[in-house]
Design a protein around this motif. Structure first.
Motif, mmCIF file in Angstrom:
data_model
loop_
_atom_site.group_PDB
_atom_site.id
_atom_site.type_symbol
_atom_site.label_atom_id
_atom_site.label_comp_id
_atom_site.label_asym_id
_atom_site.label_seq_id
_atom_site.Cartn_x
_atom_site.Cartn_y
_atom_site.Cartn_z
ATOM 1 N N GLY A 22 8.988 -42.897 51.524
ATOM 2 C CA GLY A 22 10.004 -43.945 51.468
ATOM 3 C C GLY A 22 11.423 -43.417 51.463
ATOM 4 N N GLY A 23 11.618 -42.175 51.925
ATOM 5 C CA GLY A 23 12.966 -41.607 51.988
ATOM 6 C C GLY A 23 13.503 -41.168 50.630
ATOM 7 N N ARG A 24 12.652 -41.151 49.630
ATOM 8 C CA ARG A 24 13.079 -40.733 48.299
ATOM 9 C C ARG A 24 12.987 -39.220 48.157
ATOM 10 N N GLU A 25 13.514 -38.712 47.052
ATOM 11 C CA GLU A 25 13.422 -37.295 46.731
ATOM 12 C C GLU A 25 12.800 -37.121 45.349
ATOM 13 N N LEU A 26 12.006 -36.074 45.221
ATOM 14 C CA LEU A 26 11.413 -35.699 43.949
ATOM 15 C C LEU A 26 12.125 -34.439 43.470
ATOM 16 N N THR A 27 12.684 -34.473 42.278
ATOM 17 C CA THR A 27 13.366 -33.309 41.724
ATOM 18 C C THR A 27 12.407 -32.564 40.811
ATOM 19 N N ALA A 28 12.050 -31.329 41.209
ATOM 20 C CA ALA A 28 11.112 -30.523 40.430
ATOM 21 C C ALA A 28 11.839 -29.675 39.393
ATOM 22 N N CYS A 29 13.001 -29.176 39.727
ATOM 23 C CA CYS A 29 13.832 -28.388 38.809
ATOM 24 C C CYS A 29 15.251 -28.938 38.932
ATOM 25 N N ASN A 30 15.910 -29.130 37.810
ATOM 26 C CA ASN A 30 17.237 -29.727 37.849
ATOM 27 C C ASN A 30 18.222 -28.941 36.994
ATOM 28 N N LEU B 254 19.334 -19.740 33.251
ATOM 29 C CA LEU B 254 18.617 -18.788 32.397
ATOM 30 C C LEU B 254 19.170 -17.390 32.613
ATOM 31 N N LYS B 255 19.065 -16.570 31.572
ATOM 32 C CA LYS B 255 19.419 -15.158 31.675
ATOM 33 C C LYS B 255 18.240 -14.336 31.184
ATOM 34 N N PHE B 256 17.909 -13.304 31.925
ATOM 35 C CA PHE B 256 16.818 -12.396 31.588
ATOM 36 C C PHE B 256 17.430 -11.046 31.221
ATOM 37 N N TYR B 257 17.040 -10.509 30.053
ATOM 38 C CA TYR B 257 17.598 -9.255 29.572
ATOM 39 C C TYR B 257 16.540 -8.163 29.499
ATOM 40 N N ARG B 258 16.955 -6.948 29.821
ATOM 41 C CA ARG B 258 16.083 -5.777 29.746
ATOM 42 C C ARG B 258 15.536 -5.647 28.325
ATOM 43 N N GLY B 259 14.225 -5.459 28.212
ATOM 44 C CA GLY B 259 13.599 -5.244 26.927
ATOM 45 C C GLY B 259 13.350 -6.500 26.110
ATOM 46 N N LYS B 260 13.664 -7.660 26.633
ATOM 47 C CA LYS B 260 13.470 -8.921 25.912
ATOM 48 C C LYS B 260 12.384 -9.747 26.596
ATOM 49 N N THR B 261 11.696 -10.553 25.812
ATOM 50 C CA THR B 261 10.651 -11.427 26.332
ATOM 51 C C THR B 261 11.186 -12.842 26.399
ATOM 52 N N LEU B 262 10.919 -13.528 27.504
ATOM 53 C CA LEU B 262 11.346 -14.907 27.679
ATOM 54 C C LEU B 262 10.113 -15.760 27.920
ATOM 55 N N GLY B 263 9.954 -16.787 27.133
ATOM 56 C CA GLY B 263 8.849 -17.726 27.329
ATOM 57 C C GLY B 263 9.376 -18.979 28.007
ATOM 58 N N LEU B 264 8.630 -19.474 28.971
ATOM 59 C CA LEU B 264 9.014 -20.683 29.694
ATOM 60 C C LEU B 264 7.969 -21.750 29.379
ATOM 61 N N ILE B 265 8.384 -22.769 28.635
ATOM 62 C CA ILE B 265 7.458 -23.817 28.223
ATOM 63 C C ILE B 265 7.988 -25.179 28.649
ATOM 64 N N GLY B 266 7.098 -26.129 28.755
ATOM 65 C CA GLY B 266 7.493 -27.489 29.104
ATOM 66 C C GLY B 266 6.282 -28.324 29.450
ATOM 67 N N GLY C 21 8.336 -28.415 36.332
ATOM 68 C CA GLY C 21 8.968 -27.474 37.253
ATOM 69 C C GLY C 21 8.863 -26.013 36.856
ATOM 70 N N LYS C 22 8.060 -25.674 35.857
ATOM 71 C CA LYS C 22 7.913 -24.279 35.428
ATOM 72 C C LYS C 22 7.410 -23.395 36.572
ATOM 73 N N SER C 23 6.332 -23.802 37.204
ATOM 74 C CA SER C 23 5.756 -23.006 38.294
ATOM 75 C C SER C 23 6.683 -22.970 39.498
ATOM 76 N N THR C 24 7.340 -24.067 39.780
ATOM 77 C CA THR C 24 8.289 -24.107 40.898
ATOM 78 C C THR C 24 9.397 -23.094 40.661
#
Length: 86
Positions: free
Chosen positions: A22-30, A34-46, A51-54
């Motif tokens: 129908g000409g619509r759009e689906l927003t998966a990530c909006n 994020l910042k990723f730092y050397r030696g640090k662990t980042l968890g992505l939850i939701g 849109g985590k996998s995207t």
């Protein structure tokens, strides 16, 4: 808390939209930032479908965002092509 010199990857205003019926759009990530730092662990939850996998597909170059940039060592991964990716 984190030293900026240890930042290895940064996502700035990353958005991904998909065409829908129908000409619509689906927003998966909006507008993901994020910042990723050397030696640090980042968890992505939701929630399922948020849109985590995207987003993770952007990091391994299986998909590209509609908007925003993903910087690795100052280079935008979403714009690199061919040998630049090596």
């Amino acid at each position: 808390m984190f030293d900026e010199k240890d930042m290895i990857l940064e996502a700035k205003h990353v958005t991904r939209r998909f065409p829908a019926s129908g000409g619509r759009e689906l927003t998966a990530c909006n507008d993901i930032n994020l910042k990723f730092y050397r030696g640090k662990t980042l968890g992505l939850i939701g929630e399922s479908g948020c849109g985590k996998s995207t987003f993770m597909r952007f990091l391994v170059r299986l998909d590209v965002p509609t908007e925003g940039e993903i910087l690795f060592k100052g280079k935008d991964l979403t714009r690199l092509k061919g040998e630049e990716l090596r």
